[in-house]
Design an enzyme around this catalytic site. Structure first.
Site, short mmCIF file in Angstrom:
data_model
loop_
_atom_site.label_atom_id
_atom_site.label_comp_id
_atom_site.label_asym_id
_atom_site.label_seq_id
_atom_site.Cartn_x
_atom_site.Cartn_y
_atom_site.Cartn_z
N GLU A 9 0.82 -1.22 0.00
CA GLU A 9 0.00 0.00 0.00
C GLU A 9 0.85 1.26 0.00
O GLU A 9 0.63 2.19 -0.76
CB GLU A 9 -0.90 0.00 1.25
CG GLU A 9 -2.37 -0.06 0.95
CD GLU A 9 -3.20 -0.01 2.22
OE1 GLU A 9 -3.51 1.11 2.65
OE2 GLU A 9 -3.54 -1.07 2.76
N ASP A 82 -2.41 -3.62 3.43
CA ASP A 82 -2.54 -3.82 4.87
C ASP A 82 -3.53 -4.92 5.22
O ASP A 82 -4.50 -5.17 4.48
CB ASP A 82 -2.96 -2.51 5.54
CG ASP A 82 -1.86 -1.47 5.50
OD1 ASP A 82 -0.69 -1.85 5.25
OD2 ASP A 82 -2.15 -0.28 5.71
N ASP A 84 -6.32 -5.56 6.72
CA ASP A 84 -7.64 -5.19 7.23
C ASP A 84 -8.61 -5.09 6.06
O ASP A 84 -8.26 -5.41 4.92
CB ASP A 84 -7.57 -3.86 8.01
CG ASP A 84 -6.97 -2.71 7.19
OD1 ASP A 84 -6.89 -2.84 5.96
OD2 ASP A 84 -6.59 -1.69 7.79
N GLU A 86 -9.92 -2.53 4.47
CA GLU A 86 -9.51 -1.60 3.41
C GLU A 86 -8.39 -2.20 2.57
O GLU A 86 -8.39 -2.09 1.34
CB GLU A 86 -9.06 -0.26 4.03
CG GLU A 86 -10.15 0.51 4.74
CD GLU A 86 -11.31 0.90 3.83
OE1 GLU A 86 -11.06 1.34 2.69
OE2 GLU A 86 -12.46 0.73 4.25
N TYR A 300 1.22 -4.15 13.16
CA TYR A 300 0.18 -3.35 12.49
C TYR A 300 -0.69 -2.64 13.52
O TYR A 300 -1.12 -3.24 14.52
CB TYR A 300 -0.67 -4.26 11.61
CG TYR A 300 -1.61 -3.50 10.70
CD1 TYR A 300 -1.12 -2.54 9.83
CD2 TYR A 300 -2.98 -3.74 10.72
CE1 TYR A 300 -1.97 -1.83 8.99
CE2 TYR A 300 -3.84 -3.05 9.88
CZ TYR A 300 -3.33 -2.10 9.02
OH TYR A 300 -4.17 -1.40 8.19
N ARG A 302 -3.71 -1.06 13.28
CA ARG A 302 -5.18 -1.04 13.24
C ARG A 302 -5.69 -2.41 13.64
O ARG A 302 -5.77 -3.32 12.82
CB ARG A 302 -5.68 -0.64 11.85
CG ARG A 302 -5.34 0.80 11.49
CD ARG A 302 -5.96 1.24 10.18
NE ARG A 302 -5.64 2.63 9.89
CZ ARG A 302 -4.57 3.03 9.20
NH1 ARG A 302 -3.73 2.14 8.71
NH2 ARG A 302 -4.35 4.32 8.99
N HIS A 346 -5.67 -10.94 14.14
CA HIS A 346 -4.70 -9.86 14.34
C HIS A 346 -4.06 -9.98 15.71
O HIS A 346 -4.59 -10.60 16.62
CB HIS A 346 -5.39 -8.50 14.21
CG HIS A 346 -5.83 -8.20 12.81
ND1 HIS A 346 -6.61 -7.12 12.50
CD2 HIS A 346 -5.60 -8.84 11.64
CE1 HIS A 346 -6.85 -7.10 11.21
NE2 HIS A 346 -6.25 -8.13 10.66
#
Length: 757
Positions: A9, A82, A84, A86, A300, A302, A346
């Site tokens: 990203e 990433d 997640d 998104e 990470y 988030r 996660h």
């Protein structure tokens, strides 16, 4: 020639990854999303199962062409945005665009941390795209688009052009507005506390507070009741009726998730959620550490899971006894439970390598990056240490019907507190009813006394207090409230608060959030016309449904259909019933001094203002005072004349509050801040101190003659010389244990605590 293409990203990850994967890979960055819904139209076919119309984002065509060209040169492609929703959607769109150019297979890989081991393991064990996760992101994007693009035009039409609404942001705004109304409606109630200064047969002296009257909780409502108790205590015998001693353990706190990191960084470091996430992103993607090269320092950022990998636990359990001693390591790892909705795949936010101590890399990091890394590192290490142990003592002291209580403690073993102690600033102040004390009860040390000892009364302290309204939200408190209510997700909190600040719906003063007049108006209009949509329970339910879509237990189209049916009805009703404030005007007796036409009161972005009816030929306007009625403009409220053209000065309202401006605008654009009435302390300076704001909204105080004078202060100056060192001014300082105090910035002399309003 490289055999594989790795697409990430962020371009800042590229250098970190190049060092890890070597020359067998071409590494490219998408720089976020490549495809999105169009900006100039809805982009969703509501009548065709909400089919989205994705287009290439403006300016991303070149990046997309580069990815396609690179795809032609390699055998395998690894999509690594990433880990997640998104990121999954970004990978999905990239995959669709380059699929026809790929010679081999397209894989999905994700890195929870950018370390050699994690990256190698991900590349050796690639997966497929998670279609359910993509659908969850798509459903959220379409939900937000429907709310924003369907409600915003109504706000433009009825209130003011340029306004907008958001599914989560509007609920956050509602929370701030409702809290402000609670504060406005709050009626303080008087109450009194009574404390005794006591002396036993051994030092030290100590304090005891009235706890019970006739074995019921002590309630003292007014001065008359307090005076009665004080009179009855004069000359009485005070006996130490009971002593309770026990050992108490305090357990460490779980490692950070996104929301708890934002909250603690706000309390400890005064960072906004947005700033915290920007800094955390840089720590995750990698920073240059001298001879070590570029290193990804944290996992990470988030995440809503407090899970720690076995590797992380083994790493920290080896580190703790070596660094602090065997007595600080528990027999088994400390385990923490995530919330029901957490994605356990996660990990919590932690350092990627615990042996990289903050002090060892301080020289390579900017101050804010260092402070945030130290916060994350310390919390992680502490979460796997033994509890702190305290010896606590409680005295119960009796005089007839009155029971007084004293509490004290001694830290017996520091445990995890050797590394980290959680801040409780906002938690302590949320109730607003207890008086602030200079010393916490838990910090007091009580003397070694025996049960039955008679104590000497030195002084009685009857103190008046008033109950306080609920506190205004800080950004950390608002994040916590959103999280507790299940509104939004960790990755959205920073953006949510940032958006409603940028729209001028709320403003931040002294780290507290205030709704603007515009914020009140927009929130009220939304609550009145969209009661189900702008509702905490409804919004939380939608988040649960997005989780169900990701889990594969709900179809994304079904969720959107359930949402849109009542929403469509609300839209139709709002078109008819929402108050048309834009067209409402109030007539006044004022006449425009420029063209002699009548003036009217209209509603604008920063509240009500007076405008000439000759618009657009005449653009003369005047600001109204906060409590003004028609005709009560503030033009006569400011003394003095314009420094440039000698015209009268007037008070105006801008996005950062009131300021003084020339009445001859736009011909003369002179402005100046409102003074505190305190002369600038700099030698030979004739300026005055004024409140000002940084670009990020933080208030500070500076000289009105800036840039000619560079005096600034974060604390509010007070026009009073220090009685000790004769320094020309003092400043207001706030501490949660003490409230507001007047302090000398030079010698640190402190005056008695100010009474709180």
């Amino acid at each position: 020639m490289a055999k594989s293409l790795l697409i990430v990203e962020s371009p800042t990850k590229v250098n970190t990854l190049k060092k890890i994967v070597g020359k067998d890979f071409i590494i490219k960055a998408s720089v976020g999303h490549l495809k999105d819904l169009p900006k100039k139209k809805l982009g969703v076919d509501v009548d065709n199962n909400f089919a989205p119309d994705y287009i290439t984002i403006r300016g991303k065509g070149k990046i997309l062409s580069e990815l396609k060209a690179a795809a032609k040169k390699v055998d395998n492609i690894y999509l690594a945005p990433d880990p997640d929703r998104e990121g999954e959607a970004i990978a999905f769109h990239i995959g669709n665009e380059i699929r026809k150019f790929a010679k081999g297979k397209i894989y999905r890989v994700s890195f929870n941390e950018i370390t050699k081991k994690a990256v190698k393991e991900s590349l050796d064990n690639p997966t497929e795209l998670n279609e359910n996760r993509v659908n969850a992101q798509q459903a959220r994007r379409i939900l937000d688009r429907l709310v924003g693009y369907k409600i915003s035009p109504i706000l433009w039409k009825k209130i003011h052009r340029g306004l907008s609404a958001g599914r989560v942001q509007s609920v956050a705004l509602r929370l701030v507005v409702e809290r402000e109304r609670e504060i406005q409606a709050f009626k303080p109630e008087e109450y009194w506390s009574i404390a005794l200064d006591l002396e036993g047969k051994k030092p030290p002296l100590f304090e005891s507070k009235l706890f019970k009257i006739n074995d019921e909780k002590a309630v003292v409502n007014n001065k008359e009741e307090a005076d009665k108790i004080v009179n009855e205590l004069e000359g009485v015998e005070l006996v130490l009726e009971g002593i309770t001693k026990k050992e108490r353990k305090r357990n460490p706190t779980a490692p950070f998730i996104t929301s708890s990191l934002q909250q603690e960084a706000s309390r400890k470091l005064n960072f906004s959620p947005k700033k915290t996430m920007m800094l955390a992103q840089r720590l995750y993607e990698g920073l240059a550490l001298g001879a070590k090269g570029t290193v990804g320092l944290i996992t990470y950022m988030r995440t809503d899971s407090v899970r720690l990998s076995d590797d992380a636990l083994n790493m920290v359990r080896e580190f703790i006894p070596e660094r602090y001693g065997k007595e600080f390591l528990p027999a088994e790892p400390n385990m923490y439970k995530s919330k029901k909705s957490a994605q356990e795949a996660h990990e919590a936010i932690r350092p990627s390598d615990v042996t990289i101590e903050p002090k060892d890399i301080k020289e390579y990091l900017e101050k804010d990056l260092f402070n945030l890394y130290q916060l994350i590192w310390s919390r992680f290490v502490a979460c796997q240490m033994v509890p702190a142990v305290m010896d606590t003592t409680q005295f119960d002291i009796r005089s007839g019907s009155y029971l007084f209580r004293s509490n004290g403690s001694i830290l017996k073993f520091t445990g995890f507190m050797k590394v980290y102690v959680e801040t409780t600033e906002d938690k302590a102040n949320e109730g607003g009813e207890q008086p602030k004390e200079k010393v916490k009860d838990s910090d007091r040390i009580l003397p070694e006394l025996d049960k039955g000892d008679v104590l000497k009364l030195l002084k009685i302290h009857p103190d008046q207090h008033f109950t306080q309204p609920p506190p205004r939200f800080s950004e950390a408190m608002l994040v916590k409230d959103l999280e507790d209510k299940g509104i939004g997700r960790p990755s959205t909190y920073a953006a949510t608060i940032s958006v409603i600040k940028d729209r001028d719906y709320i403003r931040s003063e002294e780290r507290r959030l205030f709704p603007s007049e515009l914020g009140f108006l927009v929130s009220d209009a939304l609550v009145e016309n969209f009661p189900e949509i702008i509702n905490t329970e409804f919004t939380a339910k939608m988040e649960d449904q997005l989780d169900e879509i990701e889990g594969g237990t709900m179809e994304w189209v079904t969720a959107l259909q359930d949402f849109y049916k009542p929403f469509k009805i609300n839209l139709e009703e709002a078109e008819k019933k929402m108050k048309d404030l834009k067209s409402q005007v109030e007539e006044t007796d004022e006449v425009c001094e420029k063209c002699q036409q009548p003036m009217i009161i209209k509603w604008g972005r920063f509240g009500k203002f007076m405008a000439c009816t000759g618009y657009p030929e005449c653009k003369n306007t005047k600001n109204l005072g906060d409590d003004s009625k028609p005709g009560e403009a503030t033009v006569d409220e400011v003394e003095g004349t314009c420094d440039k053209c000698q015209s009268e000065l007037i008070m105006k309202m801008g996005r950062f509050g009131k300021f003084i401006a020339c009445s001859n605008y736009p011909e003369c654009k002179f402005t100046k801040p409102i003074s505190l009435g305190i002369s600038c302390p700099e030698e030979n300076c004739k300026g005055e101190i004024s409140p000002r704001r940084t670009k990020k909204g933080r208030t500070f105080y500076g000289c009105s003659l800036y840039p000619d004078c560079s005096f600034t202060s974060w604390e509010k100056p007070v026009a009073e010389a220090c009685p000790e060192c004769k320094h020309s001014y003092m400043v207001e300082k706030f501490k949660k244990e003490e409230g507001v105090s007047i302090v000398c910035p030079e010698c640190k002399f402190k005056k008695a605590q100010l009474e709180e309003a």
